[in-house]
Motif scaffolding. Structure first.
Motif, short mmCIF file in Angstrom:
data_model
loop_
_atom_site.label_atom_id
_atom_site.label_comp_id
_atom_site.label_asym_id
_atom_site.label_seq_id
_atom_site.Cartn_x
_atom_site.Cartn_y
_atom_site.Cartn_z
N GLU A 1 0.86 -1.18 0.00
CA GLU A 1 0.00 0.00 0.00
C GLU A 1 0.90 1.23 0.00
O GLU A 1 1.89 1.29 0.74
N VAL A 2 0.56 2.20 -0.84
CA VAL A 2 1.32 3.43 -0.95
C VAL A 2 0.43 4.59 -0.52
O VAL A 2 -0.65 4.80 -1.08
N ALA A 3 0.86 5.32 0.49
CA ALA A 3 0.09 6.46 0.98
C ALA A 3 0.03 7.57 -0.06
O ALA A 3 0.88 7.65 -0.95
N ALA A 4 -0.97 8.41 0.03
CA ALA A 4 -1.14 9.53 -0.90
C ALA A 4 0.12 10.40 -0.90
O ALA A 4 0.64 10.78 0.15
N GLY A 5 0.62 10.68 -2.10
CA GLY A 5 1.79 11.54 -2.24
C GLY A 5 3.10 10.93 -1.82
O GLY A 5 4.12 11.63 -1.76
N GLU A 6 3.11 9.63 -1.56
CA GLU A 6 4.33 8.97 -1.07
C GLU A 6 4.88 7.98 -2.10
O GLU A 6 4.24 7.66 -3.10
N GLN A 7 6.11 7.50 -1.82
CA GLN A 7 6.77 6.48 -2.63
C GLN A 7 6.96 5.22 -1.82
O GLN A 7 7.06 5.26 -0.59
#
Length: 256
Positions: free
Chosen positions: A82-88
């Motif tokens: 899972e990738v958080a919003a605005g993250e890598q």
């Protein structure tokens, strides 16, 4: 009925836009012969968390067609994330057995965006998930990387027509069948295909990627080149790998 089509179009557009939040870098991976791992970065450019799955397939070619089969030669870690919003998020691509390769091996990395809630009911036909298909190559011992990002400043890029490459054209209704043979020890990528007729007139045939021919293989594609355009002879121009210049594709005796 008109209202239904408008609503369906809006739903499709929204779903596709949401899927486009997933970005992948790099878009091609090379391992040197004894290298054990490489990094893939997944970026979420959206405003909501997203889930993704990474799968590896062995990539071969037979009878002018791509063939994919599940493989454990390479392992993606993590495989589901899972990738958080605005993250890598870093995904490590690992060779469990990093013994030097005697021949170039090819793989495809399928990176799929998953539904935010896999258990939630979804309307059939309106669920569009983004898929990236990233080519991965394990180089044979002694071969140099072809990707500009992996070449050193002292290693020149490949220019000109790769040794031994040949091609043929056959009529196929209103199109033509292009067959390309690559007897070399490394794959070739073809792009920006154009036809130059006997009078020097250029016709763009495939302005982007045509495809890959893996080491020691032959591939074929139906291309939108009508036989009448070839009536007075001519030549095919194409770009190989990252060569910025067009090259003449060596054609065997023309078949009309």
């Amino acid at each position: 009925m008109g209202h239904w089509f408008v609503m369906a179009a809006l739903a499709l557009a929204a779903t596709v836009a949401q899927a486009a939040d997933l970005q992948v870098n790099p878009i091609m991976v090379e391992f040197t012969a004894g290298e054990q791992s490489q990094a893939i970065w997944l970026t979420n450019t959206g405003t909501q968390p997203l889930k993704a799955q990474v799968r590896v397939s062995r990539w071969t070619q037979a009878d002018g067609q791509d063939q994919l089969a599940p493989s454990r030669d390479l392992v993606a870690s993590p495989a589901i994330l899972e990738v958080a919003a605005g993250e890598q998020q870093l995904v490590r691509l690992i060779r469990p057995n990093p013994a030097p390769a005697t021949a170039e091996m090819a793989y495809r990395l399928a990176i799929d965006e998953l539904p935010a809630d896999a258990s939630a009911p979804r309307e059939p036909g309106l669920q569009f998930l983004l898929r990236y298909s990233v080519p991965v190559f394990v180089l044979a011992e002694g071969n140099q990387p072809l990707s500009p990002s992996r070449r050193s400043a002292t290693t020149p890029g490949q220019a000109g027509v790769p040794a031994g490459v040949s091609a043929s054209l056959e009529p196929q209704g209103e199109t033509s069948l292009l067959s390309v043979a690559n007897p070399g020890g490394q794959r070739i990528r073809l792009s920006n295909l154009a036809w130059i007729d006997g009078g020097g007139q250029r016709t763009e045939v495939v302005p982007g990627l045509v495809g890959y021919v893996l080491a020691g293989q032959r591939m074929q594609w139906a291309i939108p080149l009508a036989p009448p355009l070839r009536a007075n002879g001519g030549s095919l121009k194409v770009r190989f790998n990252d060569d910025p210049n067009d090259q003449t594709l060596p054609l065997e005796t023309a078949r009309r």
